[in-house]
Design an enzyme around this catalytic site. Sequence first.
Site, short mmCIF file in Angstrom:
data_model
loop_
_atom_site.label_atom_id
_atom_site.label_comp_id
_atom_site.label_asym_id
_atom_site.label_seq_id
_atom_site.Cartn_x
_atom_site.Cartn_y
_atom_site.Cartn_z
N ASN A 48 33.84 56.38 32.35
CA ASN A 48 33.32 55.24 32.58
C ASN A 48 32.27 54.73 31.71
OD1 ASN A 48 31.95 57.28 34.43
ND2 ASN A 48 31.04 55.24 35.61
N GLU A 50 29.38 51.84 31.75
CA GLU A 50 28.71 50.71 32.12
C GLU A 50 27.94 49.74 31.31
OE1 GLU A 50 27.60 52.91 36.47
OE2 GLU A 50 26.14 52.61 35.20
N ASN A 51 27.70 48.66 31.78
CA ASN A 51 27.05 47.52 30.74
C ASN A 51 26.08 47.05 31.79
OD1 ASN A 51 26.75 44.90 29.52
ND2 ASN A 51 28.14 46.00 28.10
N CYS A 59 36.05 51.23 33.39
CA CYS A 59 36.52 52.43 34.34
C CYS A 59 36.92 53.48 33.37
CB CYS A 59 37.29 52.05 35.22
SG CYS A 59 36.70 50.79 36.67
N GLU A 61 39.79 55.09 33.90
CA GLU A 61 41.08 55.06 33.76
C GLU A 61 41.39 54.15 32.81
OE1 GLU A 61 40.16 55.82 38.25
OE2 GLU A 61 39.25 54.80 36.56
N CYS A 95 40.09 52.30 41.42
CA CYS A 95 39.67 50.97 41.99
C CYS A 95 41.14 50.01 41.93
CB CYS A 95 38.69 50.12 41.35
SG CYS A 95 39.21 49.75 39.57
#
Length: 141
Positions: A48, A50-51, A59, A61, A95
Amino acid sequence: MSDHAPPSAPDLFDAAKATRLLAHAPYSGFKVGAAIRSESGRIHAGCNVENAAYPQGQCAEATAIGLMVASGDRRITELVVVGGEAGSGLICTPCGGCRQRIREFAGPDTPIHIYDAGGYRQSFTLGELLPFSFGPDNLGF
């Protein structure tokens, strides 16, 4: 799928666990790794990212799927997700958005194995995680 017997996918677990450590998760602190075995037998692992503008994160995946596609493969035959610390007891399944992304490249019987950083937790098929899914076949492809 069985939620008791670990799958015979230690290479996928090792790849996802190693990639998880590279995650960029400064906001949540929740690192996730994913590894795909594609139809060629190759492994594509992602983490993953993040930002600071939260919706712009990616993610694990999605990262792994992008790497698979960039390598020329188009079919997921097996997937491992590693989320949570060892012994956390956490079941970190993909998710909803990632379930749909996986569906683009996998069928309902595709196995998805869930681990925490310490080991195996449970396995599902994509059909169990995303029943009655919408996919390429709905569009005639």
